[in-house]
Design a protein around this motif. Structure first.
Motif, PDB file in Angstrom:
ATOM      1  N   MET A 120       0.725  -1.347   0.074  1.00  0.00           N
ATOM      2  CA  MET A 120      -0.017  -0.262   0.069  1.00  0.00           C
ATOM      3  C   MET A 120       0.903   1.191   0.149  1.00  0.00           C
ATOM      4  O   MET A 120       1.864   1.335   0.723  1.00  0.00           O
ATOM      5  CB  MET A 120      -0.741  -0.052   1.214  1.00  0.00           C
ATOM      6  N   ASN A 121       0.372   2.112  -0.659  1.00  0.00           N
ATOM      7  CA  ASN A 121       1.486   3.252  -0.943  1.00  0.00           C
ATOM      8  C   ASN A 121       1.534   4.242   0.455  1.00  0.00           C
ATOM      9  O   ASN A 121       0.674   4.021   1.280  1.00  0.00           O
ATOM     10  CB  ASN A 121       1.142   4.302  -2.133  1.00  0.00           C
ATOM     11  N   LEU A 122       2.294   5.114   0.602  1.00  0.00           N
ATOM     12  CA  LEU A 122       2.740   5.691   1.774  1.00  0.00           C
ATOM     13  C   LEU A 122       1.424   6.516   2.223  1.00  0.00           C
ATOM     14  O   LEU A 122       0.737   6.759   3.384  1.00  0.00           O
ATOM     15  CB  LEU A 122       4.000   6.596   1.796  1.00  0.00           C
ATOM     16  N   ILE A 123       0.831   7.453   1.321  1.00  0.00           N
ATOM     17  CA  ILE A 123      -0.168   8.076   1.575  1.00  0.00           C
ATOM     18  C   ILE A 123      -1.528   7.636   2.144  1.00  0.00           C
ATOM     19  O   ILE A 123      -2.298   7.872   2.969  1.00  0.00           O
ATOM     20  CB  ILE A 123      -0.582   9.080   0.349  1.00  0.00           C
ATOM     21  N   LYS A 124      -1.751   6.349   1.641  1.00  0.00           N
ATOM     22  CA  LYS A 124      -2.939   5.548   1.985  1.00  0.00           C
ATOM     23  C   LYS A 124      -2.649   4.966   3.216  1.00  0.00           C
ATOM     24  O   LYS A 124      -3.655   5.011   4.238  1.00  0.00           O
ATOM     25  CB  LYS A 124      -3.268   4.449   1.084  1.00  0.00           C
ATOM     26  N   ARG A 125      -1.234   4.545   3.720  1.00  0.00           N
ATOM     27  CA  ARG A 125      -1.113   4.080   4.832  1.00  0.00           C
ATOM     28  C   ARG A 125      -0.996   4.973   5.967  1.00  0.00           C
ATOM     29  O   ARG A 125      -1.826   4.842   6.975  1.00  0.00           O
ATOM     30  CB  ARG A 125       0.381   3.496   4.876  1.00  0.00           C
ATOM     31  N   PHE A 126      -0.616   6.155   5.730  1.00  0.00           N
ATOM     32  CA  PHE A 126      -0.688   7.213   6.914  1.00  0.00           C
ATOM     33  C   PHE A 126      -1.943   7.637   7.059  1.00  0.00           C
ATOM     34  O   PHE A 126      -2.697   8.051   8.093  1.00  0.00           O
ATOM     35  CB  PHE A 126       0.162   8.350   6.392  1.00  0.00           C
ATOM     36  N   THR A 127      -2.829   7.678   6.111  1.00  0.00           N
ATOM     37  CA  THR A 127      -4.296   8.121   5.926  1.00  0.00           C
ATOM     38  C   THR A 127      -4.932   7.052   6.870  1.00  0.00           C
ATOM     39  O   THR A 127      -5.826   7.514   7.788  1.00  0.00           O
ATOM     40  CB  THR A 127      -4.879   8.180   4.307  1.00  0.00           C
ATOM     41  N   ALA A 128      -4.677   5.979   6.432  1.00  0.00           N
ATOM     42  CA  ALA A 128      -5.343   4.702   7.589  1.00  0.00           C
ATOM     43  C   ALA A 128      -5.088   4.847   8.938  1.00  0.00           C
ATOM     44  O   ALA A 128      -5.971   4.969   9.939  1.00  0.00           O
ATOM     45  CB  ALA A 128      -4.777   3.298   7.036  1.00  0.00           C
ATOM     46  N   PHE A 129      -3.657   5.233   9.167  1.00  0.00           N
ATOM     47  CA  PHE A 129      -3.200   5.308  10.575  1.00  0.00           C
ATOM     48  C   PHE A 129      -3.842   6.678  11.329  1.00  0.00           C
ATOM     49  O   PHE A 129      -4.467   6.730  12.348  1.00  0.00           O
ATOM     50  CB  PHE A 129      -1.598   5.319  10.625  1.00  0.00           C
ATOM     51  N   PHE A 130      -3.926   7.697  10.374  1.00  0.00           N
ATOM     52  CA  PHE A 130      -4.400   8.994  10.895  1.00  0.00           C
ATOM     53  C   PHE A 130      -5.668   8.668  11.318  1.00  0.00           C
ATOM     54  O   PHE A 130      -6.482   9.154  12.452  1.00  0.00           O
ATOM     55  CB  PHE A 130      -4.372  10.132   9.768  1.00  0.00           C
ATOM     56  N   LEU A 131      -6.709   8.135  10.659  1.00  0.00           N
ATOM     57  CA  LEU A 131      -8.110   7.889  10.804  1.00  0.00           C
ATOM     58  C   LEU A 131      -8.411   6.940  11.902  1.00  0.00           C
ATOM     59  O   LEU A 131      -9.165   7.362  12.907  1.00  0.00           O
ATOM     60  CB  LEU A 131      -8.739   7.358   9.476  1.00  0.00           C
ATOM     61  N   ASN A 165       8.182   1.095  12.645  1.00  0.00           N
ATOM     62  CA  ASN A 165       8.920   0.532  11.297  1.00  0.00           C
ATOM     63  C   ASN A 165      10.328   0.890  11.634  1.00  0.00           C
ATOM     64  O   ASN A 165      11.339  -0.025  11.219  1.00  0.00           O
ATOM     65  CB  ASN A 165       8.428   1.269  10.278  1.00  0.00           C
ATOM     66  N   LYS A 166      10.881   1.973  12.051  1.00  0.00           N
ATOM     67  CA  LYS A 166      12.192   2.367  12.351  1.00  0.00           C
ATOM     68  C   LYS A 166      12.851   1.499  13.155  1.00  0.00           C
ATOM     69  O   LYS A 166      13.958   1.496  13.316  1.00  0.00           O
ATOM     70  CB  LYS A 166      12.069   3.958  12.468  1.00  0.00           C
ATOM     71  N   LEU A 167      12.139   1.350  14.357  1.00  0.00           N
ATOM     72  CA  LEU A 167      12.753   0.515  15.349  1.00  0.00           C
ATOM     73  C   LEU A 167      12.383  -0.977  15.603  1.00  0.00           C
ATOM     74  O   LEU A 167      12.292  -1.546  16.628  1.00  0.00           O
ATOM     75  CB  LEU A 167      12.352   1.432  16.845  1.00  0.00           C
ATOM     76  N   LYS A 168      11.762  -1.473  14.424  1.00  0.00           N
ATOM     77  CA  LYS A 168      11.509  -2.883  14.422  1.00  0.00           C
ATOM     78  C   LYS A 168      12.545  -3.581  14.994  1.00  0.00           C
ATOM     79  O   LYS A 168      13.763  -3.528  14.581  1.00  0.00           O
ATOM     80  CB  LYS A 168      11.132  -3.235  13.008  1.00  0.00           C
ATOM     81  N   PRO A 210       1.555  -3.753  19.800  1.00  0.00           N
ATOM     82  CA  PRO A 210       1.390  -4.733  19.006  1.00  0.00           C
ATOM     83  C   PRO A 210       0.296  -4.625  17.705  1.00  0.00           C
ATOM     84  O   PRO A 210       0.508  -5.286  16.756  1.00  0.00           O
ATOM     85  CB  PRO A 210       1.024  -5.769  19.984  1.00  0.00           C
ATOM     86  N   LEU A 211      -0.729  -3.711  18.028  1.00  0.00           N
ATOM     87  CA  LEU A 211      -1.848  -3.340  17.018  1.00  0.00           C
ATOM     88  C   LEU A 211      -0.838  -2.519  15.714  1.00  0.00           C
ATOM     89  O   LEU A 211      -1.385  -2.983  14.607  1.00  0.00           O
ATOM     90  CB  LEU A 211      -2.838  -2.624  17.439  1.00  0.00           C
ATOM     91  N   VAL A 212      -0.281  -1.844  16.244  1.00  0.00           N
ATOM     92  CA  VAL A 212       0.542  -0.845  15.286  1.00  0.00           C
ATOM     93  C   VAL A 212       1.659  -1.897  14.299  1.00  0.00           C
ATOM     94  O   VAL A 212       1.396  -1.759  13.223  1.00  0.00           O
ATOM     95  CB  VAL A 212       1.395   0.262  15.729  1.00  0.00           C
ATOM     96  N   ASP A 213       2.084  -2.833  14.933  1.00  0.00           N
ATOM     97  CA  ASP A 213       2.983  -3.697  14.246  1.00  0.00           C
ATOM     98  C   ASP A 213       2.205  -4.550  13.402  1.00  0.00           C
ATOM     99  O   ASP A 213       2.521  -4.835  12.434  1.00  0.00           O
ATOM    100  CB  ASP A 213       3.633  -4.926  15.152  1.00  0.00           C
ATOM    101  N   ARG A 214       0.931  -5.090  13.671  1.00  0.00           N
ATOM    102  CA  ARG A 214       0.190  -5.696  12.883  1.00  0.00           C
ATOM    103  C   ARG A 214      -0.382  -5.039  11.570  1.00  0.00           C
ATOM    104  O   ARG A 214      -0.324  -5.604  10.579  1.00  0.00           O
ATOM    105  CB  ARG A 214      -0.974  -6.348  13.513  1.00  0.00           C
ATOM    106  N   LEU A 215      -0.907  -3.692  11.998  1.00  0.00           N
ATOM    107  CA  LEU A 215      -1.321  -2.906  11.181  1.00  0.00           C
ATOM    108  C   LEU A 215      -0.236  -2.567   9.921  1.00  0.00           C
ATOM    109  O   LEU A 215      -0.665  -2.543   8.792  1.00  0.00           O
ATOM    110  CB  LEU A 215      -1.894  -1.561  11.694  1.00  0.00           C
ATOM    111  N   ASN A 216       1.040  -2.356  10.465  1.00  0.00           N
ATOM    112  CA  ASN A 216       2.184  -2.076   9.466  1.00  0.00           C
ATOM    113  C   ASN A 216       2.501  -3.113   8.735  1.00  0.00           C
ATOM    114  O   ASN A 216       2.455  -2.996   7.385  1.00  0.00           O
ATOM    115  CB  ASN A 216       3.289  -1.678  10.464  1.00  0.00           C
ATOM    116  N   ALA A 217       2.235  -4.185   9.293  1.00  0.00           N
ATOM    117  CA  ALA A 217       2.564  -5.579   8.266  1.00  0.00           C
ATOM    118  C   ALA A 217       1.806  -5.712   7.353  1.00  0.00           C
ATOM    119  O   ALA A 217       1.781  -5.928   6.202  1.00  0.00           O
ATOM    120  CB  ALA A 217       2.647  -6.709   9.269  1.00  0.00           C
ATOM    121  N   HIS A 218       0.299  -5.440   7.677  1.00  0.00           N
ATOM    122  CA  HIS A 218      -0.938  -5.562   6.642  1.00  0.00           C
ATOM    123  C   HIS A 218      -0.910  -4.475   5.672  1.00  0.00           C
ATOM    124  O   HIS A 218      -1.220  -4.901   4.589  1.00  0.00           O
ATOM    125  CB  HIS A 218      -2.175  -5.512   7.626  1.00  0.00           C
ATOM    126  N   LEU A 219      -0.537  -3.322   6.219  1.00  0.00           N
ATOM    127  CA  LEU A 219      -0.727  -2.087   5.186  1.00  0.00           C
ATOM    128  C   LEU A 219       0.535  -1.915   4.215  1.00  0.00           C
ATOM    129  O   LEU A 219       0.420  -1.081   3.353  1.00  0.00           O
ATOM    130  CB  LEU A 219      -1.028  -0.804   6.122  1.00  0.00           C
TER     131      LEU A 219
END
Length: 127
Positions: free
Chosen positions: A1-12, A49-52, A117-126
């Motif tokens: 998923m591109n960066l804009i869509k990923r950050f939009t999802a996280f923002f919402l 992501n940066k500190l995985k 842990p939720l953020v990690d899962r969302l990052n992996a999925h998005l």
């Protein structure tokens, strides 16, 4: 998923999540807190992501500091400068201008440790 869509999802997710937390904690929220929540949760994604693979507690502390910084900036703009009086930590020990305090930074660290842990899962999925 591109960066804009990923950050939009996280923002919402962060916007609605932060608003829900405030509704549960205080019984009300303010539109500015939805913006703050979106910014914070998007930053959680970057930290994750940066500190995985780094120490979990380090990631939680960094996320707590991010929330505290965002809260300070929003507080100085909306509470102090625009005098909207959205919150005031003035009665709590070691507060800074009534906008941030160590107690809430500690609470943000606890919340971040639950959310990472939720953020990690969302990052992996998005990603």
């Amino acid at each position: 998923m591109n960066l804009i869509k990923r950050f939009t999802a996280f923002f919402l997710i962060g916007s609605f999540g932060y608003g829900a937390i405030e509704l549960l904690w205080r019984g009300y929220t303010h539109w500015t807190m939805l913006l703050a929540g979106g910014i914070c949760f998007s930053c959680f994604s970057v930290v994750s992501n940066k500190l995985k693979g780094k120490f979990f507690i380090l990631r939680a502390v960094i996320c707590a500091l991010i929330v505290t910084i965002v809260e300070f900036i929003f507080g100085m703009i909306f509470n102090v400068w625009l005098q909207m009086n959205i919150w005031n930590y003035g009665g709590l020990p070691y507060n800074i201008y009534g906008q941030i305090c160590p107690l809430f930074t500690l609470l943000w660290a606890g919340l971040a440790s639950i959310l990472l842990p939720l953020v990690d899962r969302l990052n992996a999925h998005l990603c």
